[in-house]
Design a protein around this motif. Sequence first.
Motif, PDB file in Angstrom:
ATOM      1  N   ILE A   1      13.535  -2.422   6.668  1.00 48.59           N
ATOM      2  CA  ILE A   1      12.820  -1.340   6.806  1.00 48.59           C
ATOM      3  C   ILE A   1      11.226  -2.164   7.158  1.00 48.59           C
ATOM      4  CG2 ILE A   1      10.828   0.031   5.499  1.00 48.59           C
ATOM      5  CD1 ILE A   1      12.486  -1.205   2.960  1.00 48.59           C
ATOM      6  N   GLU A   2      11.326  -1.213   8.556  1.00 46.22           N
ATOM      7  CA  GLU A   2      10.191  -1.393   9.602  1.00 46.22           C
ATOM      8  C   GLU A   2       9.090   0.193   9.538  1.00 46.22           C
ATOM      9  OE1 GLU A   2      11.296  -2.109  13.058  1.00 46.22           O
ATOM     10  OE2 GLU A   2      12.573  -2.699  12.739  1.00 46.22           O
ATOM     11  N   TYR A   3       8.186  -0.782   9.090  1.00 47.67           N
ATOM     12  CA  TYR A   3       6.927  -0.002   9.335  1.00 47.67           C
ATOM     13  C   TYR A   3       4.974  -0.016  10.580  1.00 47.67           C
ATOM     14  CZ  TYR A   3       3.169   3.280   7.843  1.00 47.67           C
ATOM     15  OH  TYR A   3       1.928   4.200   7.700  1.00 47.67           O
TER      16      TYR A   3
ATOM     17  N   ASN B   1       5.297  -3.745  10.871  1.00 54.49           N
ATOM     18  CA  ASN B   1       5.774  -4.441   9.760  1.00 54.49           C
ATOM     19  C   ASN B   1       7.226  -4.154   9.978  1.00 54.49           C
ATOM     20  OD1 ASN B   1       3.490  -6.035   9.455  1.00 54.49           O
ATOM     21  ND2 ASN B   1       2.239  -3.725   8.450  1.00 54.49           N
ATOM     22  N   ILE B   2       7.528  -5.737   9.441  1.00 58.08           N
ATOM     23  CA  ILE B   2       9.080  -5.662   9.091  1.00 58.08           C
ATOM     24  C   ILE B   2       9.144  -5.958   7.323  1.00 58.08           C
ATOM     25  CG2 ILE B   2      11.575  -7.020   9.577  1.00 58.08           C
ATOM     26  CD1 ILE B   2      10.418  -6.702  12.787  1.00 58.08           C
ATOM     27  N   TYR B   3       9.902  -5.858   6.680  1.00 56.86           N
ATOM     28  CA  TYR B   3      10.439  -6.290   5.601  1.00 56.86           C
ATOM     29  C   TYR B   3      11.928  -5.684   4.971  1.00 56.86           C
ATOM     30  CZ  TYR B   3       5.366  -4.371   4.667  1.00 56.86           C
ATOM     31  OH  TYR B   3       4.294  -4.267   5.512  1.00 56.86           O
ATOM     32  N   ARG B   4      11.960  -6.521   3.585  1.00 57.71           N
ATOM     33  CA  ARG B   4      13.340  -7.461   3.918  1.00 57.71           C
ATOM     34  C   ARG B   4      13.585  -7.299   2.120  1.00 57.71           C
ATOM     35  NH1 ARG B   4      13.727  -5.551   8.296  1.00 57.71           N
ATOM     36  NH2 ARG B   4      14.969  -7.412   9.948  1.00 57.71           N
ATOM     37  N   ILE B   5      14.508  -6.337   1.932  1.00 51.69           N
ATOM     38  CA  ILE B   5      14.951  -6.284   0.254  1.00 51.69           C
ATOM     39  C   ILE B   5      16.808  -6.909   0.781  1.00 51.69           C
ATOM     40  CG2 ILE B   5      15.179  -5.106  -2.122  1.00 51.69           C
ATOM     41  CD1 ILE B   5      13.699  -2.987   0.040  1.00 51.69           C
ATOM     42  N   PHE B   6      16.559  -8.101  -0.137  1.00 50.75           N
ATOM     43  CA  PHE B   6      18.473  -8.594  -0.731  1.00 50.75           C
ATOM     44  C   PHE B   6      18.470  -8.021  -1.847  1.00 50.75           C
ATOM     45  CE2 PHE B   6      16.968 -12.785   1.929  1.00 50.75           C
ATOM     46  CZ  PHE B   6      17.712 -12.600   2.831  1.00 50.75           C
TER      47      PHE B   6
ATOM     48  N   PHE C   1      19.257  -0.223   8.920  1.00 54.21           N
ATOM     49  CA  PHE C   1      19.150   0.379   7.706  1.00 54.21           C
ATOM     50  C   PHE C   1      19.560  -0.835   6.180  1.00 54.21           C
ATOM     51  CE2 PHE C   1      17.802   4.539   9.253  1.00 54.21           C
ATOM     52  CZ  PHE C   1      15.865   4.414   9.442  1.00 54.21           C
ATOM     53  N   LEU C   2      20.784  -1.498   6.243  1.00 58.79           N
ATOM     54  CA  LEU C   2      21.494  -1.746   4.970  1.00 58.79           C
ATOM     55  C   LEU C   2      22.835  -2.690   6.068  1.00 58.79           C
ATOM     56  CD1 LEU C   2      22.086  -2.221   2.351  1.00 58.79           C
ATOM     57  CD2 LEU C   2      23.394  -0.950   2.504  1.00 58.79           C
TER      58      LEU C   2
ATOM     59  N   ASP D   1       1.166  -1.559  -0.018  1.00 62.82           N
ATOM     60  CA  ASP D   1      -0.307  -0.131  -0.132  1.00 62.82           C
ATOM     61  C   ASP D   1       0.814   1.546   0.185  1.00 62.82           C
ATOM     62  OD1 ASP D   1       0.060   1.462   2.415  1.00 62.82           O
ATOM     63  OD2 ASP D   1      -1.101   0.008   3.439  1.00 62.82           O
ATOM     64  N   GLY D   2       0.260   2.192  -0.145  1.00 65.22           N
ATOM     65  CA  GLY D   2       0.823   3.714  -0.493  1.00 65.22           C
ATOM     66  C   GLY D   2       1.747   4.168   0.632  1.00 65.22           C
ATOM     67  N   LYS D   3       1.562   3.991   1.771  1.00 65.37           N
ATOM     68  CA  LYS D   3       2.487   4.311   2.949  1.00 65.37           C
ATOM     69  C   LYS D   3       3.098   3.157   3.529  1.00 65.37           C
ATOM     70  CE  LYS D   3      -1.208   6.875   5.522  1.00 65.37           C
ATOM     71  NZ  LYS D   3      -2.061   6.798   6.929  1.00 65.37           N
ATOM     72  N   VAL D   4       3.541   2.192   3.319  1.00 65.73           N
ATOM     73  CA  VAL D   4       4.706   1.174   2.728  1.00 65.73           C
ATOM     74  C   VAL D   4       5.910   1.633   1.946  1.00 65.73           C
ATOM     75  CG1 VAL D   4       4.801  -1.263   2.805  1.00 65.73           C
ATOM     76  CG2 VAL D   4       3.038  -0.234   3.872  1.00 65.73           C
ATOM     77  N   LYS D   5       5.312   1.520   0.266  1.00 63.82           N
ATOM     78  CA  LYS D   5       6.138   2.632  -0.680  1.00 63.82           C
ATOM     79  C   LYS D   5       6.347   3.237  -0.166  1.00 63.82           C
ATOM     80  CE  LYS D   5       3.239   0.442  -4.274  1.00 63.82           C
ATOM     81  NZ  LYS D   5       2.151   0.767  -5.318  1.00 63.82           N
ATOM     82  N   ALA D   6       6.074   4.764   0.275  1.00 57.35           N
ATOM     83  CA  ALA D   6       6.558   5.962   0.975  1.00 57.35           C
ATOM     84  C   ALA D   6       7.657   5.415   2.087  1.00 57.35           C
ATOM     85  CB  ALA D   6       5.798   6.721   1.603  1.00 57.35           C
ATOM     86  N   LYS D   7       7.897   4.686   2.949  1.00 57.55           N
ATOM     87  CA  LYS D   7       8.774   4.423   4.005  1.00 57.55           C
ATOM     88  C   LYS D   7       9.810   3.913   2.471  1.00 57.55           C
ATOM     89  CE  LYS D   7      10.548   3.871   7.560  1.00 57.55           C
ATOM     90  NZ  LYS D   7      10.776   3.252   9.174  1.00 57.55           N
ATOM     91  N   PHE D   8       9.487   2.208   2.362  1.00 56.33           N
ATOM     92  CA  PHE D   8      10.271   1.989   1.071  1.00 56.33           C
ATOM     93  C   PHE D   8      11.358   3.266   0.811  1.00 56.33           C
ATOM     94  CE2 PHE D   8       8.530  -2.066   2.078  1.00 56.33           C
ATOM     95  CZ  PHE D   8       9.114  -3.350   1.257  1.00 56.33           C
TER      96      PHE D   8
END
Length: 111
Positions: free
Chosen positions: A59-61, A64-69, A44-45, A20-27
């Motif tokens: 990324i935390e929003y 929720n916790i997200y990871r990008i490899f 962050f890295l 969703d838009g708010k999570v994309k903004a955090k990304f």
Amino acid sequence: MKRQIEFYEHYFLEFYNSLDGKVKAKFQYVLDLIRQIEKVPEKFLKNFSGVDGLYEIRIEYQSNIYRIFCCFDKGNLVILFNAFQKKSQKTPKKEIDKAIKLMEEYFLNKQ
């Protein structure tokens, strides 16, 4: 700009487009930090332990916790691979295996 960010294949964008838009903004905020700051805080890295050359963008929003490899190429080029929402303490093995496979593919196809 300190770093350039590129996507390998479609994995990251497919995940990103599902958010969703708010999570994309955090990304976007975290990716902009990585682009612009010389020494990015480990919050962050971070180098992904146990796999040479593999990093994770964290990324935390809200709760929720997200990871990008990702990995680095030519020093200032960051290549994004797969991304996922982390639902437990331990990073899922299938996501780690996928990231390793994509990183190997990326460097193989580059030659």
